[in-house]
Write a protein that holds these residues in place. Structure first.
Motif, short mmCIF file in Angstrom:
data_model
loop_
_atom_site.label_atom_id
_atom_site.label_comp_id
_atom_site.label_asym_id
_atom_site.label_seq_id
_atom_site.Cartn_x
_atom_site.Cartn_y
_atom_site.Cartn_z
N GLU A 118 0.94 -1.17 -0.04
CA GLU A 118 -0.07 0.12 0.06
C GLU A 118 0.93 1.38 -0.04
OE1 GLU A 118 -3.55 -2.00 2.69
OE2 GLU A 118 -2.62 -0.29 3.35
N SER A 119 0.45 2.31 -0.59
CA SER A 119 1.20 3.55 -0.65
C SER A 119 0.32 4.64 -0.95
CB SER A 119 2.37 3.24 -1.60
OG SER A 119 3.29 4.66 -1.63
N VAL A 136 -3.53 4.17 -2.21
CA VAL A 136 -4.15 2.75 -2.96
C VAL A 136 -3.92 1.87 -1.71
CG1 VAL A 136 -3.90 1.01 -4.54
CG2 VAL A 136 -3.52 3.35 -5.23
N VAL A 137 -4.97 1.46 -1.16
CA VAL A 137 -5.04 0.58 -0.08
C VAL A 137 -5.58 -0.74 -0.56
CG1 VAL A 137 -5.03 2.46 1.48
CG2 VAL A 137 -7.20 1.44 0.94
N LEU A 155 -8.69 -3.84 -3.85
CA LEU A 155 -8.04 -2.77 -3.90
C LEU A 155 -8.96 -1.27 -4.02
CD1 LEU A 155 -5.18 -3.10 -6.89
CD2 LEU A 155 -4.78 -3.13 -4.31
N ARG A 156 -8.52 -0.52 -3.10
CA ARG A 156 -9.53 0.72 -3.15
C ARG A 156 -8.61 1.86 -3.27
NH1 ARG A 156 -11.76 1.11 2.58
NH2 ARG A 156 -13.02 2.74 1.76
N THR A 157 -9.14 3.08 -3.94
CA THR A 157 -8.41 4.07 -4.21
C THR A 157 -9.11 5.26 -3.55
OG1 THR A 157 -7.67 3.70 -6.53
CG2 THR A 157 -7.48 5.99 -5.71
N MET A 158 -8.26 5.96 -2.63
CA MET A 158 -8.74 7.25 -1.78
C MET A 158 -8.07 8.37 -2.10
SD MET A 158 -11.11 5.17 0.03
CE MET A 158 -11.47 6.57 1.12
#
Length: 346
Positions: A118-119, A136-137, A155-158
């Motif tokens: 994650e980063s 991106v977690v 994957l999720r993009t916050m």
């Protein structure tokens, strides 16, 4: 720093020209629950010198503090809120050293570090004149023993736009999880693609990009010459080369590549011989207008000192910068970044 504040009275083109000649070295020192100090180190091209240190601002971190990168003159770092990294929230912090401002983002459930897939990255959207933090977690941080297809589903993009109150989840996600420090360059955010497991054969060897304006993901391959990862491989990372995307690959020697017109071009190849120690070497950035590189070592033991080196792009020679009073190293984190007239407010 008061003299720099007066630059705001000058025309913008003159300000840009002045700041473009001021690569700064940021030094952050401090321990949990004690004041952390952000300083500028003014280091010239002499091989031995006493560094001039100007304290810029002081702030208190809560638990673990990690410097993550920079974008358009702003530094960003993370604070973990407890001792359990898996179950505790993280607060990301953006610092404007020039204006001495500190901005805390809303807490987010993210695991940061070289061993996690994650980063995040701070980037600038010139279409709206705003800074965005993109994370991106992976849901529940579960990537171990998972197939890539399953990881992609989780994957999720916050996205957080600075000076707003919340994180927003967008539908776009990358084809691979990401890892390591991100680099912002020419409207795109870049990260290394992460391995789903620890097998080298599963290393995707790709760079994930994010179009800040369109909020779209894609990827490019790393240089073909670095695709083979044998037992002599030590490390690799993305690096900011004065606004250009660079890639450092350390195997039997140190290779630095730069992305030009969507193609990787060799920037330099450096033999790891004295004065370099037999340790991981990290490129911090471009040292001057000639394109010389400032580097440091990454000791595997805390008792070993950190050191600074300069590689001459034209001469091909490396010399160590001897810092008087710092012979025993330091506990802080040194980052090189470019000053800018941008502020946290855009």
């Amino acid at each position: 720093m008061a003299e720099l504040a007066e630059l705001t009275e000058l025309p913008l083109d003159i300000i840009d020209e002045i700041l473009s000649r001021m690569p700064l070295i940021g030094y952050i020192s401090g321990r949990p629950n004690q004041p952390s100090i952000l300083s500028f180190l003014h280091i010239n091209e002499l091989k031995e010198q006493t560094p001039e240190t100007n304290s810029v601002m002081e702030f208190r971190c809560q638990k673990s503090l990690m410097v993550l990168g920079s974008c358009n003159g702003l530094l960003y770092l993370s604070q973990n809120h407890g001792n359990d990294m898996i179950n505790d929230m993280t607060t990301l912090v953006v610092i404007d050293p020039l204006m001495k401002e500190r901005y805390e983002l809303p807490p987010i459930d993210i695991m940061l570090g070289e061993y996690f897939q994650e980063s995040c990255g701070l980037c600038f959207d010139d279409s709206t004149n705003t800074f965005k933090m993109v994370c991106v977690v992976v849901r529940n941080h579960a990537t171990w023993q998972m197939k890539l297809a399953d990881v992609r589903k989780n994957l999720r993009t916050m996205v957080h736009v600075l000076e707003t109150n919340s994180w927003i989840e967008i539908p776009q996600v990358p084809d691979y999880p990401i890892t390591g420090e991100g680099v912002f360059s020419h409207g795109y955010m870049y990260w290394l693609a992460a391995c789903v497991d620890e097998s080298p054969n599963n290393d995707p060897r790709k760079v994930i990009w994010f179009n800040v304006k369109k909020e779209e993901f894609g990827w490019i391959d790393l240089p073909k010459e670095t695709q083979t990862q044998d037992e002599s491989f030590i490390s690799h990372r993305l690096v900011d080369l004065h606004g250009e995307l660079g890639y450092e690959y350390m195997c039997n020697n140190i290779e630095v590549w730069v992305l030009k017109k969507k193609e990787w071009v060799v920037y330099c190849r450096v033999d790891q011989k004295p004065p370099f120690p037999h340790q991981e070497i990290m490129v911090l950035g471009q040292w001057n207008k000639k394109g010389d590189l400032l580097m440091t070592n990454n000791p595997w033991e805390k008792s070993l000192p950190k050191r600074l080196f300069v590689y001459g792009q034209e001469s091909g020679e490396t010399h160590e910068v001897k810092l008087v009073g710092w012979e025993n190293g330091w506990e802080g984190d040194i980052r090189m970044y470019q000053s800018s007239r941008f502020t946290i407010h855009g």
